[in-house]
Design a protein around this motif. Structure first.
Motif, PDB file in Angstrom:
ATOM      1  N   SER A 389     -22.497  12.240  20.750  1.00 54.35           N
ATOM      2  CA  SER A 389     -22.288  10.702  20.802  1.00 54.35           C
ATOM      3  C   SER A 389     -21.405  10.400  19.680  1.00 54.35           C
ATOM      4  O   SER A 389     -21.054   9.305  19.648  1.00 54.35           O
ATOM      5  CB  SER A 389     -23.691  10.387  20.804  1.00 54.35           C
ATOM      6  N   HIS A 390     -21.368  11.281  18.661  1.00 49.33           N
ATOM      7  CA  HIS A 390     -20.684  10.804  17.358  1.00 49.33           C
ATOM      8  C   HIS A 390     -19.567  11.687  17.351  1.00 49.33           C
ATOM      9  O   HIS A 390     -18.556  11.634  16.289  1.00 49.33           O
ATOM     10  CB  HIS A 390     -21.521  11.411  16.125  1.00 49.33           C
ATOM     11  N   ASP A 391     -18.787  12.106  18.685  1.00 47.52           N
ATOM     12  CA  ASP A 391     -17.582  12.747  18.771  1.00 47.52           C
ATOM     13  C   ASP A 391     -16.784  12.400  19.948  1.00 47.52           C
ATOM     14  O   ASP A 391     -16.909  13.134  21.030  1.00 47.52           O
ATOM     15  CB  ASP A 391     -18.101  14.327  18.646  1.00 47.52           C
ATOM     16  N   ILE A 392     -16.499  11.256  19.891  1.00 49.83           N
ATOM     17  CA  ILE A 392     -15.962  10.588  20.876  1.00 49.83           C
ATOM     18  C   ILE A 392     -14.745  11.480  21.850  1.00 49.83           C
ATOM     19  O   ILE A 392     -14.656  11.768  22.896  1.00 49.83           O
ATOM     20  CB  ILE A 392     -15.251   9.106  20.696  1.00 49.83           C
ATOM     21  N   GLN A 393     -13.913  12.010  20.889  1.00 55.20           N
ATOM     22  CA  GLN A 393     -12.797  12.879  21.679  1.00 55.20           C
ATOM     23  C   GLN A 393     -13.026  14.256  21.813  1.00 55.20           C
ATOM     24  O   GLN A 393     -12.461  15.283  22.380  1.00 55.20           O
ATOM     25  CB  GLN A 393     -11.620  12.851  20.785  1.00 55.20           C
ATOM     26  N   GLY A 394     -14.506  14.694  21.390  1.00 52.31           N
ATOM     27  CA  GLY A 394     -14.821  16.103  21.786  1.00 52.31           C
ATOM     28  C   GLY A 394     -14.228  17.245  20.861  1.00 52.31           C
ATOM     29  O   GLY A 394     -14.298  18.250  21.181  1.00 52.31           O
ATOM     30  N   GLU A 395     -13.619  16.659  19.859  1.00 48.65           N
ATOM     31  CA  GLU A 395     -12.973  17.543  18.694  1.00 48.65           C
ATOM     32  C   GLU A 395     -14.002  18.408  18.016  1.00 48.65           C
ATOM     33  O   GLU A 395     -13.463  19.509  17.414  1.00 48.65           O
ATOM     34  CB  GLU A 395     -11.925  17.011  17.719  1.00 48.65           C
ATOM     35  N   LEU A 396     -15.221  18.240  17.826  1.00 43.66           N
ATOM     36  CA  LEU A 396     -16.193  18.784  16.975  1.00 43.66           C
ATOM     37  C   LEU A 396     -17.156  19.594  17.743  1.00 43.66           C
ATOM     38  O   LEU A 396     -18.154  20.136  17.382  1.00 43.66           O
ATOM     39  CB  LEU A 396     -16.995  17.842  16.212  1.00 43.66           C
ATOM     40  N   LYS A 397     -16.779  19.810  19.205  1.00 45.51           N
ATOM     41  CA  LYS A 397     -18.013  20.713  19.992  1.00 45.51           C
ATOM     42  C   LYS A 397     -17.847  22.086  19.559  1.00 45.51           C
ATOM     43  O   LYS A 397     -16.800  22.939  19.231  1.00 45.51           O
ATOM     44  CB  LYS A 397     -17.252  20.715  21.462  1.00 45.51           C
ATOM     45  N   GLY A 398     -18.948  22.527  19.140  1.00 43.71           N
ATOM     46  CA  GLY A 398     -19.313  23.776  18.550  1.00 43.71           C
ATOM     47  C   GLY A 398     -19.021  23.920  17.208  1.00 43.71           C
ATOM     48  O   GLY A 398     -19.496  25.114  16.650  1.00 43.71           O
ATOM     49  N   GLN A 399     -18.681  22.976  16.759  1.00 43.63           N
ATOM     50  CA  GLN A 399     -18.418  22.980  14.944  1.00 43.63           C
ATOM     51  C   GLN A 399     -19.634  22.535  14.316  1.00 43.63           C
ATOM     52  O   GLN A 399     -20.481  21.800  14.685  1.00 43.63           O
ATOM     53  CB  GLN A 399     -17.156  22.172  14.949  1.00 43.63           C
ATOM     54  N   ASN A 400     -19.749  22.928  13.067  1.00 44.67           N
ATOM     55  CA  ASN A 400     -20.606  22.336  12.177  1.00 44.67           C
ATOM     56  C   ASN A 400     -19.909  21.557  11.117  1.00 44.67           C
ATOM     57  O   ASN A 400     -18.942  22.119  10.275  1.00 44.67           O
ATOM     58  CB  ASN A 400     -21.339  23.514  11.541  1.00 44.67           C
ATOM     59  N   VAL A 401     -20.327  20.401  10.646  1.00 43.60           N
ATOM     60  CA  VAL A 401     -20.031  19.934   9.398  1.00 43.60           C
ATOM     61  C   VAL A 401     -21.302  20.013   8.503  1.00 43.60           C
ATOM     62  O   VAL A 401     -22.508  19.971   8.532  1.00 43.60           O
ATOM     63  CB  VAL A 401     -20.021  18.262   9.457  1.00 43.60           C
ATOM     64  N   LEU A 402     -20.855  20.792   7.450  1.00 40.53           N
ATOM     65  CA  LEU A 402     -21.680  21.392   6.303  1.00 40.53           C
ATOM     66  C   LEU A 402     -22.429  20.070   5.522  1.00 40.53           C
ATOM     67  O   LEU A 402     -21.665  19.142   5.086  1.00 40.53           O
ATOM     68  CB  LEU A 402     -21.041  22.193   5.250  1.00 40.53           C
ATOM     69  N   TYR A 403     -23.613  20.093   5.431  1.00 41.76           N
ATOM     70  CA  TYR A 403     -24.650  19.073   4.564  1.00 41.76           C
ATOM     71  C   TYR A 403     -25.845  19.883   3.843  1.00 41.76           C
ATOM     72  O   TYR A 403     -26.174  20.850   4.307  1.00 41.76           O
ATOM     73  CB  TYR A 403     -24.874  17.778   5.387  1.00 41.76           C
ATOM     74  N   THR A 404     -26.233  19.080   3.043  1.00 38.91           N
ATOM     75  CA  THR A 404     -27.246  19.564   2.307  1.00 38.91           C
ATOM     76  C   THR A 404     -28.639  19.704   3.238  1.00 38.91           C
ATOM     77  O   THR A 404     -29.425  18.448   3.048  1.00 38.91           O
ATOM     78  CB  THR A 404     -27.674  19.300   0.894  1.00 38.91           C
ATOM     79  N   ALA A 405     -28.968  20.386   3.736  1.00 37.06           N
ATOM     80  CA  ALA A 405     -30.149  20.224   4.959  1.00 37.06           C
ATOM     81  C   ALA A 405     -31.515  20.511   4.177  1.00 37.06           C
ATOM     82  O   ALA A 405     -32.634  20.039   4.486  1.00 37.06           O
ATOM     83  CB  ALA A 405     -29.895  21.276   6.164  1.00 37.06           C
ATOM     84  N   HIS A 406     -31.566  21.630   3.253  1.00 34.93           N
ATOM     85  CA  HIS A 406     -32.622  21.917   2.461  1.00 34.93           C
ATOM     86  C   HIS A 406     -32.403  21.871   1.029  1.00 34.93           C
ATOM     87  O   HIS A 406     -31.083  22.197   0.596  1.00 34.93           O
ATOM     88  CB  HIS A 406     -33.031  23.371   3.051  1.00 34.93           C
ATOM     89  N   THR A 407     -33.230  21.703   0.112  1.00 28.21           N
ATOM     90  CA  THR A 407     -33.118  21.744  -1.322  1.00 28.21           C
ATOM     91  C   THR A 407     -33.096  23.489  -1.856  1.00 28.21           C
ATOM     92  O   THR A 407     -33.397  24.253  -0.783  1.00 28.21           O
ATOM     93  CB  THR A 407     -34.189  21.168  -1.991  1.00 28.21           C
TER      94      THR A 407
END
Length: 737
Positions: A389-407
């Motif tokens: 729902s945050h990828d209107i054009q489908g360009e991020l399918k199967g991809q990961n945006v890195l973020y700090t998920a755990h300390t």
């Protein structure tokens, strides 16, 4: 070139934009559209052929500008319609904010929204009669044909509508100033309450998706509100809440996907509510403002607070990024990096975020045994971690945006390692990814024009960082040197010493004339740079630039500053005091005047008169919608509390180092820091500062006396206390400031 490759573009004849210096306009130089630049040639053509004007405004890092370009401006059929029925003008909003501001006001007034790309239809007299933003190809063609039909059938109607609109805008911009200025204290409380109500206690930030950092409207204001109200028992609770909302927001931004974990720097905004999926463009003005906010907020926290460390790491991250990737060889800072890029060197179609995202398999292949801990820490999922729902054009399918998920502690515990081992693993893995990314992936397009105003914001951020960050942050270059190099570039390439005038941009030579924000933001940066460096030349230049801003932009009839320089083709000269992605030039100018009235105190009355004129001009908005002027309200609140001159006498840096460190280690927003070197006294600055004149005279007449010892003295209302030469006493004095 445009965002996506277009078959046959290499053979296509270039249009008029091929001679432009703007990276954005050059992206459209091979469109089949017969583009003009904004100027007399286009206006004459519209009148000669009795055609309406299609005005397209955007900027080089704008993703949806690229989408519109690929779908419509590169399309032969659409271009034929445009060329047959219109005179087509392309404008870079960053070079011509005056054009953008006028027609964006029309767009917002008629549609209730705004944004880029901006599409506006004008009469040959430059009166707007229809506007929108992005149109899908089919709809865009329909609009083009329908408006051409309306023009051909009844041009007088379009002309009348357009003329009426301009008159309404002119009337709206000519609001009479009011001698009755609303309560600034009440305005500040109103802004605080509004932010408190809109605060997202789970994810940080204010409001829902999409989420923009908007420092000028949020963290900048909250830091000052907190600092001024922390010592009063009746307001301390609100002050702590203001600080905590701002700090938590910045920490969430740092730990989110909006930060480029691998290479540093921050994206424009996130499309979701938790700062995870960014709109990947990186803008210099965001980096500069986030840098300032990170430094200021860190100083409101105890030295042992983990959030303080996080915020200073955030600042160091920005400094490292801009020094490496946005700095020109001559020292100026480039404007932006694009959201879109080619996924690989043999790709032909650009995708948003392609340079930044990773599949789980790519990470496994690159990191080997380290991959599992890395993926856990940075929230990587086998099928990708981007919500469709945050990828209107489908360009991020199967991809990961890195973020700090755990300390680091959670990751260490999960994989049975020490925190130190985990930190080294993550650092080493990020280095491997950066090496791979730099070598194998084409970088996003760089907008390599250098804007005076945005460099001013970065000079401010770097100056503040130089006062606080120490060697432990492993900066590739000193923040202070970066700030000075940027100022030097502007002075050499974008400033006319003989006239005192600024140019707005530089790319293969200077660009258009400077606007009010170029003067205001640079003056602010130079004052910050003077406080950080102690070099008199920066304060003197700021004083001269303020004189020129007053000459070029001050409204002698209505008060306040116009946003743009006089131009016969800008039908309404607007003031626009409201903050947006950047603080308004009006707000920054107001605060500059307050500071200058203490740096150049002999001119206190003149500066204060203009500052009051700004408030009188904007009194109606201050009373009805103060949150729209958050930067101005915070400046006015500081002025009401009273600015304080901190004069540091430093016979040598080593003797005064502990005093300067004490001053730098506290966020005192009403601080005016003045440096007095007895061996090389600031005699030119003293010509406009009676306090300095008296102190220098004392130095001159007491060659070996107390006047040459390292000390700090505080002056309020131009009355100075005795010099304090004991560090412990200095710190007590600062804590009570």
């Amino acid at each position: 070139m445009s965002t996506n490759a277009h078959t046959g573009s290499a053979e296509r004849k270039q249009n008029r934009l091929a001679d432009s210096k703007s990276p954005y306009l050059l992206q459209h130089a091979e469109n089949p559209v017969d583009w003009y630049e904004w100027g007399q040639e286009a206006f004459d053509a519209a009148k000669r052929h009795n055609k309406p004007i299609f005005l397209s405004v955007g900027y080089s890092a704008c993703h949806w500008c690229h989408v519109l370009a690929h779908e419509s401006f590169e399309d032969e059929v659409t271009a034929k319609i445009m060329n047959e029925h219109y005179v087509n003008i392309k404008v870079d909003r960053e070079e011509r904010p005056d054009v953008d501001r006028l027609y964006m006001t029309f767009l917002q007034a008629t549609t209730g929204g705004g944004g880029w790309p901006m599409s506006v239809w004008l009469t040959p007299e430059l009166h707007p009669f229809f506007a929108g933003t992005y149109f899908p190809q089919g709809q865009f063609r329909q609009v083009l044909l329908k408006l051409a039909e309306v023009w051909n059938n009844d041009p007088a109607r379009c002309a009348e509508v357009g003329k009426s609109v301009i008159e309404q805008l002119r009337n709206a911009s000519n609001i009479a100033p009011s001698a009755s200025i609303p309560s600034i204290s009440a305005a500040s409380i109103s802004i605080y309450r509004r932010l408190e109500k809109r605060y997202d206690s789970r994810h940080g930030g204010f409001g829902g998706a999409p989420k923009f950092p908007q420092p000028s409207q949020t963290t900048h204001f909250l830091a000052r509100y907190a600092a001024l109200n922390m010592r009063d028992t009746t307001t301390k609770k609100d002050a702590e809440q203001a600080r905590d909302m701002a700090v938590e927001t910045m920490v969430k931004i740092y730990n989110g996907g909006i930060r480029d974990v691998v290479g540093g720097g921050f994206s424009r905004y996130s499309v979701d509510e938790r700062w995870h999926v960014p709109h990947f463009e990186k803008m210099l003005y965001d980096e500069g403002q986030l840098l300032s906010s990170a430094i200021e907020l860190s100083l409101l926290l105890p030295c042992d607070a983990p959030e303080r460390t996080t915020l200073q790491l955030m600042a160091a991250d920005i400094v490292t990024y801009v020094a490496r990737d946005l700095r020109s060889p001559e020292g100026g800072f480039y404007s932006a990096e694009d959201a879109d890029s080619l996924p690989s060197s043999d790709s032909t179609v650009k995708k948003e975020g392609a340079f930044y995202v990773w599949t789980a398999k790519q990470l496994d292949d690159l990191l080997g045994a380290e991959a599992e801990a890395f993926k856990y820490h940075f929230g990587v999922e086998a099928k990708g971690n981007c919500d469709p729902s945050h990828d209107i054009q489908g360009e991020l399918k199967g991809q990961n945006v890195l973020y700090t998920a755990h300390t680091p502690e959670e990751t260490a515990k999960k994989f049975g390692r020490s925190i130190e081992e985990t930190g080294q693993l993550l650092k080493g893995s990020l280095a491997k990814l950066k090496e791979y990314r730099d070598k194998e992936r084409p970088r996003p397009h760089l907008d390599d024009k250098i804007l005076t105003c945005w460099n001013g914001l970065m000079i401010s951020g770097l100056s503040k960082a130089s006062e606080v960050l120490d060697e432990s942050f492993e900066l590739s270059e000193k923040a202070l040197q970066l700030a000075e190099d940027s100022a030097t570039f502007i002075r050499q390439r974008l400033y006319d010493e003989s006239t005192g005038e600024l140019r707005r941009s530089y790319r293969e030579g200077p660009g258009p004339t400077g606007q009010a924000d170029d003067y205001a933001f640079l003056i602010q940066g130079l004052l910050d740079l003077y406080e950080a460096s102690g070099k008199e030349e920066y304060a003197l230049w700021a004083i001269r630039l303020q004189e020129k801003q007053d000459e070029l932009f001050w409204d002698s009839e209505g008060g306040g500053y116009f946003s743009s320089a006089p131009d016969p083709h800008i039908l309404v000269r607007m003031k626009d005091p409201q903050d947006g992605a950047e603080p308004s030039a009006q707000s920054v100018a107001f605060w500059n005047l307050q500071r200058l009235s203490h740096f150049a105190e002999d001119r206190h009355g003149a500066y204060q008169e203009k500052a009051r004129g700004v408030l009188e001009t904007d009194a109606q908005i201050l009373g009805q919608a103060p949150y729209a002027l958050a930067a101005m309200v915070s400046g006015a609140l500081l002025a009401e509390k009273g600015l304080k001159q901190f004069i540091v006498t430093k016979p040598s840096y080593s003797e005064a180092a502990s005093f300067l460190k004490a001053v730098h280690s506290r966020f005192i927003p009403q601080r005016v820091l003045i440096h007095l070197d007895p061996e090389h006294p600031p005699r030119e600055l003293a010509e406009v500062n009676a306090t300095l004149r008296a102190l220098i005279e004392d130095v001159d007449t007491n060659k070996d006396g107390d006047a040459k010892r390292a000390s700090v003295r505080v002056c309020e209302n131009f009355a100075c206390g005795l010099p304090v030469e004991d560090l412990e006493e200095v710190e007590k004095m600062l804590d009570s400031a």
